[in-house]
Design an enzyme around this catalytic site. Structure first.
Site, PDB file in Angstrom:
ATOM      1  N   GLU A 405       0.854  -1.182   0.000  1.00 44.79           N
ATOM      2  CA  GLU A 405       0.000   0.000   0.000  1.00 44.79           C
ATOM      3  C   GLU A 405       0.897   1.242   0.000  1.00 44.79           C
ATOM      4  OE1 GLU A 405      -2.130  -0.299   3.700  1.00 44.79           O
ATOM      5  OE2 GLU A 405      -1.879   1.814   4.143  1.00 44.79           O
ATOM      6  N   HIS A 490      -2.281  -6.353  11.019  1.00 49.53           N
ATOM      7  CA  HIS A 490      -3.110  -7.415  10.440  1.00 49.53           C
ATOM      8  C   HIS A 490      -2.931  -8.756  11.138  1.00 49.53           C
ATOM      9  CE1 HIS A 490      -2.898  -5.069   6.335  1.00 49.53           C
ATOM     10  NE2 HIS A 490      -3.653  -4.459   7.232  1.00 49.53           N
ATOM     11  N   ASN A 528      -5.025  -6.552   2.490  1.00 49.24           N
ATOM     12  CA  ASN A 528      -5.610  -6.079   3.751  1.00 49.24           C
ATOM     13  C   ASN A 528      -6.815  -6.958   4.072  1.00 49.24           C
ATOM     14  OD1 ASN A 528      -4.599  -4.057   1.778  1.00 49.24           O
ATOM     15  ND2 ASN A 528      -4.409  -2.853   3.623  1.00 49.24           N
ATOM     16  N   PHE A 530      -9.836  -7.119   6.066  1.00 48.51           N
ATOM     17  CA  PHE A 530     -11.186  -7.112   6.646  1.00 48.51           C
ATOM     18  C   PHE A 530     -12.294  -7.583   5.699  1.00 48.51           C
ATOM     19  CE2 PHE A 530     -11.330  -2.283   5.964  1.00 48.51           C
ATOM     20  CZ  PHE A 530     -12.405  -2.273   5.085  1.00 48.51           C
TER      21      PHE A 530
HETATM   22  P1  FAE Z   1     -11.493  -6.701  15.460  1.00 50.21           P
HETATM   23  O1  FAE Z   1     -11.980  -5.780  14.421  1.00 50.21           O
HETATM   24  O2  FAE Z   1     -10.141  -6.441  16.060  1.00 50.21           O
HETATM   25  O3  FAE Z   1     -12.587  -6.726  16.622  1.00 50.21           O
HETATM   26  C1  FAE Z   1     -12.400  -7.396  17.827  1.00 50.21           C
HETATM   27  C2  FAE Z   1     -13.149  -6.627  18.909  1.00 50.21           C
HETATM   28  O4  FAE Z   1     -13.216  -7.439  20.083  1.00 50.21           O
HETATM   29  C3  FAE Z   1     -12.470  -5.329  19.316  1.00 50.21           C
HETATM   30  O5  FAE Z   1     -13.410  -4.293  19.305  1.00 50.21           O
HETATM   31  C4  FAE Z   1     -11.957  -5.619  20.730  1.00 50.21           C
HETATM   32  O6  FAE Z   1     -11.919  -4.468  21.565  1.00 50.21           O
HETATM   33  C5  FAE Z   1     -12.942  -6.645  21.225  1.00 50.21           C
HETATM   34  N1  FAE Z   1     -12.419  -7.536  22.260  1.00 50.21           N
HETATM   35  C6  FAE Z   1     -11.221  -8.154  22.281  1.00 50.21           C
HETATM   36  N2  FAE Z   1     -11.082  -8.929  23.367  1.00 50.21           N
HETATM   37  C7  FAE Z   1     -12.290  -8.819  24.052  1.00 50.21           C
HETATM   38  C8  FAE Z   1     -12.782  -9.381  25.254  1.00 50.21           C
HETATM   39  N3  FAE Z   1     -12.043 -10.259  25.967  1.00 50.21           N
HETATM   40  N4  FAE Z   1     -14.008  -9.024  25.678  1.00 50.21           N
HETATM   41  C9  FAE Z   1     -14.754  -8.146  24.952  1.00 50.21           C
HETATM   42  N5  FAE Z   1     -14.330  -7.577  23.807  1.00 50.21           N
HETATM   43  C10 FAE Z   1     -13.112  -7.925  23.352  1.00 50.21           C
HETATM   44  O7  FAE Z   1     -11.469  -8.203  14.963  1.00 50.21           O
HETATM   45  N6  FAE Z   1      -7.625  -4.014   7.380  1.00 50.21           N
HETATM   46  C11 FAE Z   1      -8.056  -3.813   6.118  1.00 50.21           C
HETATM   47  O8  FAE Z   1      -8.635  -4.722   5.510  1.00 50.21           O
HETATM   48  N7  FAE Z   1      -7.857  -2.600   5.507  1.00 50.21           N
HETATM   49  C12 FAE Z   1      -7.197  -1.575   6.116  1.00 50.21           C
HETATM   50  O9  FAE Z   1      -7.040  -0.492   5.546  1.00 50.21           O
HETATM   51  C13 FAE Z   1      -6.714  -1.790   7.436  1.00 50.21           C
HETATM   52  N8  FAE Z   1      -6.024  -0.817   8.085  1.00 50.21           N
HETATM   53  C14 FAE Z   1      -5.688  -1.007   9.400  1.00 50.21           C
HETATM   54  C15 FAE Z   1      -5.094   0.038  10.107  1.00 50.21           C
HETATM   55  C16 FAE Z   1      -4.840  -0.099  11.460  1.00 50.21           C
HETATM   56  C17 FAE Z   1      -4.194   1.027  12.229  1.00 50.21           C
HETATM   57  C18 FAE Z   1      -5.188  -1.304  12.131  1.00 50.21           C
HETATM   58  C19 FAE Z   1      -4.940  -1.469  13.610  1.00 50.21           C
HETATM   59  C20 FAE Z   1      -5.762  -2.344  11.432  1.00 50.21           C
HETATM   60  C21 FAE Z   1      -6.011  -2.215  10.071  1.00 50.21           C
HETATM   61  N9  FAE Z   1      -6.626  -3.222   9.353  1.00 50.21           N
HETATM   62  C22 FAE Z   1      -6.992  -3.030   8.057  1.00 50.21           C
HETATM   63  C23 FAE Z   1      -6.911  -4.525   9.975  1.00 50.21           C
HETATM   64  C24 FAE Z   1      -8.393  -4.716  10.313  1.00 50.21           C
HETATM   65  O10 FAE Z   1      -8.895  -3.628  11.026  1.00 50.21           O
HETATM   66  C25 FAE Z   1      -8.524  -6.020  11.112  1.00 50.21           C
HETATM   67  O11 FAE Z   1      -8.068  -7.071  10.298  1.00 50.21           O
HETATM   68  C26 FAE Z   1      -9.964  -6.288  11.537  1.00 50.21           C
HETATM   69  O12 FAE Z   1     -10.447  -5.248  12.342  1.00 50.21           O
HETATM   70  C27 FAE Z   1     -10.059  -7.608  12.288  1.00 50.21           C
HETATM   71  O13 FAE Z   1     -11.432  -7.920  12.450  1.00 50.21           O
HETATM   72  P2  FAE Z   1     -11.906  -8.912  13.588  1.00 50.21           P
HETATM   73  O14 FAE Z   1     -13.361  -9.039  13.516  1.00 50.21           O
HETATM   74  O15 FAE Z   1     -11.072 -10.146  13.529  1.00 50.21           O
END
Ligand code: FAE
Length: 549
Positions: A405, A490, A528, A530
């Protein structure tokens, strides 16, 4: 060399539909936002946060992509659904009138329970640019393990609150390679399009891209890539590019053009609270209990599972412990959160029969961040949109499989830096392990495991540097540190589909327990992640609802 549209076919025609949905969703969210930070569901029933001793039909741990899909599809199926989220609900403005803080002026809202910010680009020309903040339940967490730091979103909406919105459908041949048990026709004909539509994915207006000063950084990155024979591709996004144009025209409050992204966007981005979660709330069947962290899941006496959770205040103090019994539990705490919970439940004997594959297969999606120093006649612009729109696609090259990217560095001044986040085909994997002496779960990833990703990255960017007569920046990730190789955006894996679970995310040893998030994806998806996480959750939830519920 030519530009091409990344997987345009999968998302063609989405923008009009999604725009309407987005507006509808935003309206619903506005209703939802009137509620308190502990119970954010519009017309949810019951309209209160979970209480100790409650019994519920379906409980979802976490409100990121996997959790939001589960919440929407369960509620649409008529099942009252409780989402438990450790972060806050980002619905209340701070004293500056804004919900989120910008990247150039971070305050306590930026980082999760930290005394100092911990920005991925930590340094600039010899200075550490992090600053002290008050401990608060901020939106971005940098969770540290011994060999890697994992950035994650915290709050209702999970990673969607902090990410760059890049919405990339993976290359079909690589998807088939990593998840051979999944029918690719169903994914590419049904679930990827469904995910793209529901997420509100849209494409940048290419004429505008070519002319706006806000994407000069991307055009400069493209020019140098093309001159060395590499191909670039436009990347779809969930940031509304039409809104961004209005930002440029001064017609709406600026967000992507005002330095906002990793600590949240105050406008423009279709984060999950405006899409999937808003739609789920509109069913009247959803309750989100924020600022509650799940610490345990174990079979209840009788049927179902006892879910133990700690309620925290906005400074992170535990103010209550609750046990709720759920007929079904959906693990959606993200790759790290879900893996840590399951590994510790197995090790501590609460879920002893979980597969030995639980905790295995974790990877960093090959992430490497780095910068190049351009010549002064090749500026990147003092104005930079925070939302990436273009990537260098060298994935098909077996010697250097890299999708990079072209990332912004919105410093508000000309830096001449081209910044990149490379996704490399790094085959290294790690495992989560319970540490009985600390009671914590460690991740076995060693820093040296990223060398293979650096080597792949160098093959592409050494060539660009040779052609341009330029060098890597060594001042962005520390002092004389060239590679941002000690962190990932990621995290993937830890509970891999069809290995730790069945082919639909069921933890088969415990009927009624399911995994629906990024922990199902085996370590690397080549882009990426998501869109993949969302589409896989769509596929699995459809099967689970029709077969199990
Ligand atoms: P996630 O979205 O992390 O959700 C998990 C949730 O569970 C969170 O809200 C936590 O706070 C919550 N949680 C965790 N433990 C507990 C617990 N014990 N009890 C209650 N709640 C809990 O998981 N991906 C892309 O495809 N494109 C992008 O442009 C991109 N940019 C990114 C930029 C940054 C700065 C970051 C950090 C990530 C980026 N990602 C991107 C990655 C993407 O956001 C990530 O793969 C997804 O959010 C993961 O989705 P999940 O549903 O696995």
């Amino acid at each position: 060399m030519s530009d091409s549209r990344t997987n345009r076919g999968a998302t063609r025609g989405v923008s009009h539909v999604s725009r309407r949905r987005f507006l509808a969703g935003a309206g619903l969210t506005a209703g939802a936002l009137m509620l308190s930070s502990t119970s954010t569901a519009a017309s949810a029933s019951p309209r209160r946060a979970l209480s100790d001793g409650d019994r519920v039909p379906a409980l979802v741990i976490g409100s990121g992509y996997g959790g939001a899909v589960a919440a929407l599809r369960l509620t649409q199926a008529g099942i009252p659904t409780q989402v438990v989220e450790m972060g806050r609900s980002w619905d209340t403005p701070g004293s500056d009138g804004k919900i989120f803080c910008g990247m150039l002026n971070p305050d306590e809202r930026s980082f999760w329970l930290a005394d100092r910010t911990d920005a991925p680009v930590s340094n600039f020309i010899g200075f550490n640019i992090n600053r002290n903040i008050d401990r608060y339940v901020g939106v971005l967490d940098s969770e540290r393990f011994s060999g890697i730091k994992v950035y994650q979103g915290r709050g209702v909406g999970g990673g969607s609150l902090v990410n760059g919105g890049m919405a990339v459908t993976p290359k079909r041949d690589f998807f088939e390679e990593i998840l051979p048990s999944v029918d690719p026709n169903a994914m590419y004909n049904t679930y990827f399009p469904r995910a793209n539509t529901a997420l509100g994915v849209n494409h940048i207006d290419e004429d505008w891209f070519e002319s706006t000063p806000w994407y000069k950084f991307a055009r400069t990155g493209r020019t140098t890539a093309h001159r060395s024979g590499f191909t670039t591709t436009f990347v779809p996004n969930v940031y509304d590019f039409e809104y961004m144009k209005q930002e440029e025209a001064g017609q709406v409050p600026a967000s992507g053009l005002d330095g906002e992204v990793i600590y949240g966007n105050n406008a423009g981005k279709k984060s999950l609270d405006k899409t999937y979660l808003a739609q789920a709330a509109a069913t009247g069947k959803l309750t989100i209990t924020a600022l509650h962290k799940v610490t345990g899941v174990a079979p209840a006496s009788g049927a179902g599972y006892d879910v133990t959770m700690e309620q925290i205040d906005e400074r992170g103090n535990v103010i209550a412990t609750k046990v709720v019994t759920a007929d079904r539990v959906f693990f959606a705490a993200g790759s790290v959160g879900t893996s840590k919970l399951l590994v510790s439940m197995k090790a501590q004997g609460h879920l002893p029969n979980l597969s030995s594959q639980v905790g295995e297969g974790w990877g960093n999606n090959g992430n490497i961040m780095f910068g190049r120093a351009n010549h002064m006649w090749h500026p990147t612009g003092s104005k930079q949109a925070t939302i990436p729109a273009m990537g260098i696609d060298n994935w098909a090259d077996p010697a250097a499989p890299v999708f990079a990217e072209i990332a912004p560095l919105p410093a508000g001044l000309e830096t001449y830096v081209s910044l990149y986040l490379a996704i490399t085909k790094n085959p290294e994997r790690a495992r989560f392990q319970f540490n009985s002496s600390t009671g914590a779960v460690d991740l076995s990833w060693a820093a040296s495991q990223n060398q293979v990703g650096i080597d792949m990255t160098k093959k592409v960017f050494d060539k660009i540097n040779r052609r341009e007569g330029t060098i890597y920046r060594t001042d962005l990730f520390g002092v004389y540190k060239r590679w941002g190789d000690n962190f990932t955006y990621h995290p993937l894996g830890g509970c891999v589909l069809n290995e730790a679970t069945d082919n639909y995310g069921r933890l088969s040893e415990y009927p009624g327990l399911y995994v629906v998030d990024g922990s199902l994806v085996p370590g690397n998806v080549g882009v990426n992640p998501f869109v993949t996480i969302t589409a896989l959750a769509e596929r699995n939830m459809e099967q689970i609802i029709s077969a199990d519920l």
